[in-house]
Design a protein around this motif. Structure first.
Motif: not given
Length: 333
Positions: A24-26, A96-102
């Motif tokens: 996965l490339v986030l 954390g920049r990828v978002g809380e869920d990810l």
């Protein structure tokens, strides 16, 4: 032999050592041109190497960037089943920049590629080049150095990242090496005029109305060295726009003569997203953003806090004033 970056050999080794698990490339929340372009390019490079790879973002791709992602597998977090993935991040200064869920679902990052000076080096392997103009520039140099396939779509994506993060080649990070890599991307199929039309010549009436409101909100502070503008949630509703339509509005504040630090504030539902811009690297707005638990580049940084515009404003001005005093004393590192 690496022509552009000494790190290219290490990057190629890191990619070759990825195993057969899916990748996965986030990218970061509220993806911009460099984020989307880097995700597209890296995902396509991995697919060309025979890897199973998909790009994932917490937020949808903005309207003006969707064309560049066509043909590349992008999915939302809800579409990602639970599995043992290899995780790569691009253009994310912290996990954390990828978002809380990810971030919660994928707590370990195998490879972190970025150009933010504030990057926390949260990956098992980190390729952080803060002198680069864009993450797209880093990847382009890695790809050409390593002999990776760069087709038209990949070239356009990498050019997109460089073009947007250099402010159409106007920011201080633009140099001869940037233009050389862009020349090579053009040779590989990127067309600057087509990319510019897609990015800058598809304005919606609502976005123009939103811009009018932003310009009308300007407040000049600290002997007119600072320009602060704000967009409220009601402005989006009344103009039929979305937060993505306010992309680059801060540059209008930055462009004024005499302004040293420009600020864009977006207020929605008790949350504030702030952006800082400076014309000179000595103003270190990445350090300024840390005062609000943010970060970024020396001339471009941002933050997110809870609160309202009225509550934030006095503290914002006071904090910027203290920051400018440190700049004048030469006490910023």
């Amino acid at each position: 032999m690496s022509v552009f970056l000494k790190e290219s050999t290490l990057f190629a080794q890191a990619i070759s050592q990825l195993d057969d698990r899916p990748i996965l490339v986030l990218g970061h929340k509220r993806p911009d041109g460099d984020c989307v372009g880097s995700q597209v390019a890296l995902t396509r490079a991995l697919l060309a190497l025979g890897k199973e790879a998909r790009a994932v973002n917490q937020d949808p791709i903005p309207r003006t960037l969707r064309k560049f992602a066509e043909g590349t597998p992008f999915v939302s977090p809800a579409e990602v089943e639970d599995a043992n993935y290899q995780i790569l991040t691009v253009d994310c200064a912290d996990h954390g920049r990828v978002g809380e869920d990810l971030c919660n679902r994928f707590p370990e990052v195998d490879l972190n590629i970025d150009h933010h000076v504030s990057n926390t080096r949260y990956g098992k392997e980190n390729f952080i080049l803060p002198d680069a103009s864009a993450t797209g520039e880093i990847l382009a140099k890695f790809f050409f150095d390593s002999g990776y396939q760069v087709d038209k779509c990949t070239a356009e994506a990498l050019y997109l990242g460089i073009c947007t993060d250099t402010g159409q080649f106007c920011y201080s990070g633009t140099n001869g090496s940037v233009f050389e890599i862009c020349r090579m991307l053009c040779d590989a199929g990127a067309c600057p005029s087509e990319i510019a039309r897609e990015l800058y010549e598809k304005e919606k009436p609502g976005r123009i109305q939103l811009l009018q409101r932003f310009l009308a909100s300007f407040r000049m502070e600290l002997q007119e060295r600072v320009c602060i503008g704000c967009i409220h949630g009601s402005d989006f509703l009344e103009t039929g726009t979305k937060p993505e339509d306010a992309e680059n509005f801060v540059d209008y504040a930055r462009s004024q003569e005499g302004v040293e630090i420009a600020v864009f504030i977006e207020e929605r539902n008790g949350l504030i997203k702030g952006s800082f811009r400076a014309k000179d690297e000595k103003y270190r707005v990445d350090i300024l953003a840390k005062e609000f638990n943010g970060g970024g580049h020396t001339c471009a940084a941002g933050f997110n806090v809870n609160g309202t515009w009225d509550d934030l404003y006095p503290n914002l001005v006071e904090t910027i004033n203290r920051h400018l005093e440190l700049v004048e004393k030469g006490e910023l590192s």
